[in-house]
Design an enzyme around this catalytic site. Structure first.
Site, PDB file in Angstrom:
ATOM      1  N   TYR A  71      -1.851  -0.699  10.316  1.00 31.87           N
ATOM      2  CA  TYR A  71      -1.923  -1.064   8.894  1.00 31.87           C
ATOM      3  C   TYR A  71      -0.595  -0.733   8.215  1.00 31.87           C
ATOM      4  CZ  TYR A  71      -3.856  -1.131   4.075  1.00 31.87           C
ATOM      5  OH  TYR A  71      -4.106  -1.391   2.742  1.00 31.87           O
ATOM      6  N   SER A  84       0.867  -1.184   0.000  1.00 32.12           N
ATOM      7  CA  SER A  84       0.000   0.000   0.000  1.00 32.12           C
ATOM      8  C   SER A  84       0.899   1.228   0.000  1.00 32.12           C
ATOM      9  CB  SER A  84      -0.840  -0.026   1.288  1.00 32.12           C
ATOM     10  OG  SER A  84      -1.453   1.214   1.520  1.00 32.12           O
TER      11      SER A  84
HETATM   12  N1  LIG Z   1      -8.588  -0.445  -1.829  1.00 28.50           N
HETATM   13  C1  LIG Z   1      -7.584   0.291  -1.353  1.00 28.50           C
HETATM   14  O1  LIG Z   1      -7.704   1.502  -1.116  1.00 28.50           O
HETATM   15  C2  LIG Z   1      -6.255  -0.348  -1.113  1.00 28.50           C
HETATM   16  C3  LIG Z   1      -5.118   0.465  -1.106  1.00 28.50           C
HETATM   17  C4  LIG Z   1      -3.881  -0.120  -0.864  1.00 28.50           C
HETATM   18  C5  LIG Z   1      -3.779  -1.482  -0.665  1.00 28.50           C
HETATM   19  N2  LIG Z   1      -4.898  -2.241  -0.672  1.00 28.50           N
HETATM   20  C6  LIG Z   1      -4.744  -3.689  -0.423  1.00 28.50           C
HETATM   21  O2  LIG Z   1      -5.317  -4.413  -1.481  1.00 28.50           O
HETATM   22  C7  LIG Z   1      -5.714  -5.700  -1.027  1.00 28.50           C
HETATM   23  C8  LIG Z   1      -7.112  -6.011  -1.526  1.00 28.50           C
HETATM   24  O3  LIG Z   1      -8.006  -5.102  -0.939  1.00 28.50           O
HETATM   25  P1  LIG Z   1      -9.318  -4.567  -1.642  1.00 28.50           P
HETATM   26  O4  LIG Z   1      -9.182  -3.111  -1.743  1.00 28.50           O
HETATM   27  O5  LIG Z   1      -9.641  -5.361  -2.844  1.00 28.50           O
HETATM   28  O6  LIG Z   1     -10.350  -4.854  -0.445  1.00 28.50           O
HETATM   29  P2  LIG Z   1     -11.681  -5.732  -0.349  1.00 28.50           P
HETATM   30  O7  LIG Z   1     -12.128  -5.570   1.059  1.00 28.50           O
HETATM   31  O8  LIG Z   1     -12.605  -5.381  -1.444  1.00 28.50           O
HETATM   32  O9  LIG Z   1     -11.157  -7.222  -0.585  1.00 28.50           O
HETATM   33  C9  LIG Z   1     -10.403  -7.909   0.367  1.00 28.50           C
HETATM   34  C10 LIG Z   1     -10.824  -9.368   0.393  1.00 28.50           C
HETATM   35  O10 LIG Z   1     -10.003 -10.033   1.366  1.00 28.50           O
HETATM   36  C11 LIG Z   1     -10.844 -10.928   2.076  1.00 28.50           C
HETATM   37  N3  LIG Z   1     -10.267 -11.229   3.378  1.00 28.50           N
HETATM   38  C12 LIG Z   1     -10.261 -10.460   4.505  1.00 28.50           C
HETATM   39  N4  LIG Z   1      -9.673 -11.118   5.505  1.00 28.50           N
HETATM   40  C13 LIG Z   1      -9.297 -12.317   5.019  1.00 28.50           C
HETATM   41  C14 LIG Z   1      -8.637 -13.443   5.568  1.00 28.50           C
HETATM   42  N5  LIG Z   1      -8.273 -13.473   6.844  1.00 28.50           N
HETATM   43  N6  LIG Z   1      -8.384 -14.493   4.756  1.00 28.50           N
HETATM   44  C15 LIG Z   1      -8.778 -14.481   3.469  1.00 28.50           C
HETATM   45  N7  LIG Z   1      -9.412 -13.465   2.897  1.00 28.50           N
HETATM   46  C16 LIG Z   1      -9.678 -12.394   3.665  1.00 28.50           C
HETATM   47  C17 LIG Z   1     -12.180 -10.215   2.195  1.00 28.50           C
HETATM   48  O11 LIG Z   1     -13.232 -11.123   2.480  1.00 28.50           O
HETATM   49  C18 LIG Z   1     -12.290  -9.560   0.831  1.00 28.50           C
HETATM   50  O12 LIG Z   1     -12.949 -10.393  -0.099  1.00 28.50           O
HETATM   51  C19 LIG Z   1      -5.588  -5.656   0.511  1.00 28.50           C
HETATM   52  O13 LIG Z   1      -4.396  -6.312   0.892  1.00 28.50           O
HETATM   53  C20 LIG Z   1      -5.486  -4.171   0.814  1.00 28.50           C
HETATM   54  O14 LIG Z   1      -4.795  -3.901   1.998  1.00 28.50           O
HETATM   55  C21 LIG Z   1      -6.139  -1.718  -0.906  1.00 28.50           C
END
Ligand SMILES: NC(=O)c1ccc[n+]([C@@H]2O[C@H](COP(=O)([O-])OP(=O)(O)OC[C@H]3O[C@@H](n4cnc5c(N)ncnc54)[C@H](O)[C@@H]3O)[C@@H](O)[C@H]2O)c1
Length: 255
Positions: A159, A146
């Site tokens: 985080y 991130s």
């Molecule tokens: N969306 C953003 O702003 C953003 C920015 C930087 C990084 N990220 C990273 O991107 C990745 C994906 O996030 P996203 O934005 O698609 O979020 P999201 O919440 O849409 O998807 C995350 C998925 O992970 C699953 N999950 C949560 N805990 C879990 C566990 N213990 N085991 C297995 N699955 C689990 C959830 O059920 C969900 O389907 C994450 O690692 C997040 O930290 C997101």
């Protein structure tokens, strides 16, 4: 199909595939011929991802997997090896945020959860993916860090600590396994409106507008924009990049 975007015959494992980036990436790789092993803790939404894929039944495995449980992560890699006999791509994507909390109020519970899912989840993925990739002498791991993995994240200290750890794991693996044909990279997106922003402090349109104002482009990245870059990074033609933490951030990190 252009060979740079042709994933035919490859096998990719993606955690957290029931939502956000994980679902879009599953769709994007499937549309380009990749076989998939995908998982999540949310069966219902994971099933919706599977139904949306342009893949035959014998080209995808979907399973429940809590990435904080080592044996469940290992089971994903085992399933890939059993069905497809190889694993070319490992995307350690599952992750969670925490409610905006000043650092001096971060408690053990918040920290433990971040470490369990966002750090151990990635470590377990890498551990078994690398084991499989060593057998075939090739493979590419893409971890989800991130912007909070390369800079400070006010009120997101736990985080940020977890996402910095993801960078450490990624860089170390890139150096440690370079000679074995295994590459590891991480992406560092700025805020993008997926379900992860549905936590206290991020969930209102006003807050998201405020976050957008913190970007030179004055907007958040659309989830599909982030995933398009993931597909480009995973391209078979992108074979010399390793150990990198790629910001996908509308120039935030250039400020
Ligand atoms: N969306 C953003 O702003 C953003 C920015 C930087 C990084 N990220 C990273 O991107 C990745 C994906 O996030 P996203 O934005 O698609 O979020 P999201 O919440 O849409 O998807 C995350 C998925 O992970 C699953 N999950 C949560 N805990 C879990 C566990 N213990 N085991 C297995 N699955 C689990 C959830 O059920 C969900 O389907 C994450 O690692 C997040 O930290 C997101």
């Amino acid at each position: 199909m252009d060979s740079l975007l042709n994933f035919s015959g490859q096998v990719a494992m993606i955690t957290g595939a029931a939502s956000g980036f994980g679902r879009l990436l599953s769709q994007g790789l499937a549309a380009r011929g990749c076989n998939l092993v995908i998982s999540d803790i949310n069966r219902e939404e994971l099933d919706k991802t599977v139904s949306s894929l342009q893949l035959g039944e014998n080209q995808v495995i979907s399973m429940l997997c809590d990435v904080s449980e080592e044996d469940q992560v290992k089971a994903m890699v085992d399933a890939a090896m059993e069905k497809f006999g190889r694993l070319d791509i490992g995307v350690n994507n599952a992750g969670i945020a925490h409610a905006l909390t000043p650092l001096h109020k971060i408690d053990q519970g918040i920290m433990d959860k971040q470490m369990a899912v966002n750090v151990n989840g990635v470590l377990y993925g890498m551990k078994y993916q690398i084991e499989a990739m060593l057998k075939q002498g090739s493979g590419h791991i893409l971890n989800l860090s991130s912007m909070a993995g390369i800079g400070g994240a006010p009120k997101g200290a736990a985080y940020a600590a977890a996402k910095h750890a993801v960078v450490g794991l990624t860089r170390t693996a890139a150096v440690e396994y370079a000679k074995k044909g295994i590459r590891a990279n991480a992406i560092c997106p700025f805020y993008s409106p997926t379900n992860i922003l549905a936590v206290d402090g991020f969930d209102s349109p006003e807050n998201q507008q405020r976050l957008a104002q913190g970007s030179p482009m004055r907007r958040l990245g659309a989830p599909q924009e982030i995933v398009n870059t993931m597909i480009l990074i995973l391209s078979p033609g992108n074979s010399y990049m390793s150990g990198q933490t790629i910001a996908i951030d509308g120039a935030v990190s250039a400020w």
